[in-house]
Design an enzyme around this catalytic site. Structure first.
Site, PDB file in Angstrom:
ATOM      1  N   HIS A 167       4.640  69.210  22.940  1.00 52.92           N
ATOM      2  CA  HIS A 167       6.058  69.273  23.320  1.00 52.92           C
ATOM      3  C   HIS A 167       6.592  67.873  23.701  1.00 52.92           C
ATOM      4  CE1 HIS A 167       9.294  72.232  24.878  1.00 52.92           C
ATOM      5  NE2 HIS A 167       9.859  71.062  24.618  1.00 52.92           N
ATOM      6  N   ARG A 180      11.633  75.841  19.645  1.00 51.39           N
ATOM      7  CA  ARG A 180      10.981  76.657  20.661  1.00 51.39           C
ATOM      8  C   ARG A 180       9.904  77.516  19.997  1.00 51.39           C
ATOM      9  NH1 ARG A 180      12.540  73.471  23.739  1.00 51.39           N
ATOM     10  NH2 ARG A 180      13.964  73.720  25.487  1.00 51.39           N
TER      11      ARG A 180
END
Ligand SMILES: NC(=O)c1ccc[n+]([C@@H]2O[C@H](COP(=O)([O-])OP(=O)(O)OC[C@H]3O[C@@H](n4cnc5c(N)ncnc54)[C@H](OP(=O)(O)O)[C@@H]3O)[C@@H](O)[C@H]2O)c1
Length: 309
Positions: A272, A224
């Site tokens: 991502h 993250r």
């Protein structure tokens, strides 16, 4: 049985079709924010709005269509008091192995430098690196971290791992807890972050911690964005302490246009994609777990709300 299906991206139809094939006895319900939700047995969610969570107090369990749980745990007290169940590996472990192995090999074989040389039209063989001196350290030895450390061992790299509780993984140097973090970092040439986002891991990778890595180390973040202090990484790359970084996750996604990472050639950016949810696998796993719960069994991958992952 009634099952609510909600995705923040609005892509419902293929999921509903796949669930209906595996759970033909279930009625799939779609949320309409203008109407009160009729009672459902289960909710299967991705990126739900708080208004929806407030209507789920009566479901038997909430299933998430992903491995990361921070996006739902951030609602804290607004979360209904029911079990939250994340995806297990569900095809993501193999993707993480590909992404991390590729990145480690790219740095080890100096392809990042050869790419730059090729852009400049330079033909210059560089000294090969010694694998024994190219230890890879993986932060997080969970569902996705374990297949990654195993694959790196198979490629012959010295591998170390760090987790909250002590682990014993063959041929992997395992470290546990904050007290062991500095020693773990000091012997890590490529640092791979595979931690969940919790209060403890937010901003974990700051200037002080990244400075503990040996000079010339690399960083890979597939966990993250908020675990990394972006300006600290930029400063350490510019000073030469960090030789390069490959980042798949960012504090704000999409990464905004003016962010300095975009202009830094030693930072490799991917949007991502290191491990995407494999719909068929995810649907099969959730359907199996619903069937097990209906038989009165216990399912894996229940999120520990206090621990935060
Ligand atoms: N970029 C992508 O496409 C993508 C896709 C999927 C997932 N992800 C990210 O990958 C993360 C990891 O996934 P996972 O399924 O492997 O998670 P997981 O199974 O929950 O494992 C988490 C690991 O982190 C360790 N950990 C947690 N808090 C810690 C702390 N404070 N100090 C030290 N270690 C700590 C845990 O230690 P213990 O073993 O001791 O509990 C565990 O080994 C996810 O949370 C998500 O953020 C990214």
């Amino acid at each position: 049985m009634r099952i609510l299906l909600y995705r923040g991206d609005g892509v419902i139809e293929p999921w509903a079709r796949d669930f209906a094939a595996l759970l033909p006895q279930a009625e799939m319900v779609v949320w309409d924010e203008h109407h009160e939700l009729a009672p459902c047995d289960y909710a299967i969610l991705w990126s739900p709005p708080p208004a929806l969570l407030g209507q789920l107090a009566h479901v038997k369990a909430i299933f998430l269509m992903g491995a990361g749980v921070d996006a739902i745990l951030k609602f804290g007290a607004a979360l209904p008091d029911v079990p939250v169940i994340r995806l297990g590996d569900a095809g993501m472990g193999a993707q993480m192995v590909e992404y991390v192995a590729y990145t480690v090999l790219r740095y080890f074989r100096r392809f990042d430098e050869y790419e730059e040389q090729a852009r400049l039209g330079v033909w210059n063989p560089l000294a090969p690196r010694n694998k024994e001196e190219f230890a890879v350290g993986v932060l997080g030895l969970g569902k996705l971290g374990v297949p990654v450390v195993r694959a790196l061992r198979q490629l012959g790299f010295p591998v170390r791992g760090w987790s909250r509780t002590a682990k014993d993984i063959p041929d992997v140097d395992c470290f546990a807890g904050m007290d062991a973090l500095d020693a773990f970092l000091a012997g890590t040439q490529v640092l791979v972050c595979m931690l969940p986002l919790t209060p403890e891991t937010t901003n974990l990778l700051d200037r002080a911690r990244l400075s503990k890595l040996p000079k010339g180390a690399y960083l890979v973040n597939v966990a993250r964005g908020a675990q990394l202090a972006d300006p600290d990484l930029m400063a350490l790359i510019r000073s030469g302490h960090i030789a390069g970084a490959t980042l798949d996750v960012f504090r704000n996604e999409p990464l905004p246009a003016p962010h300095p990472f975009w202009g830094e050639p030693r930072v490799t950016i991917t949007p991502h994609i290191s491990a995407l949810t494999v719909r068929k696998e995810a649907v099969r796993q959730i359907a199996d777990k619903i069937a097990l719960l209906e038989r009165g069994g216990q399912v894996a991958d229940v999120v520990d709300l206090d621990r935060g992952y």
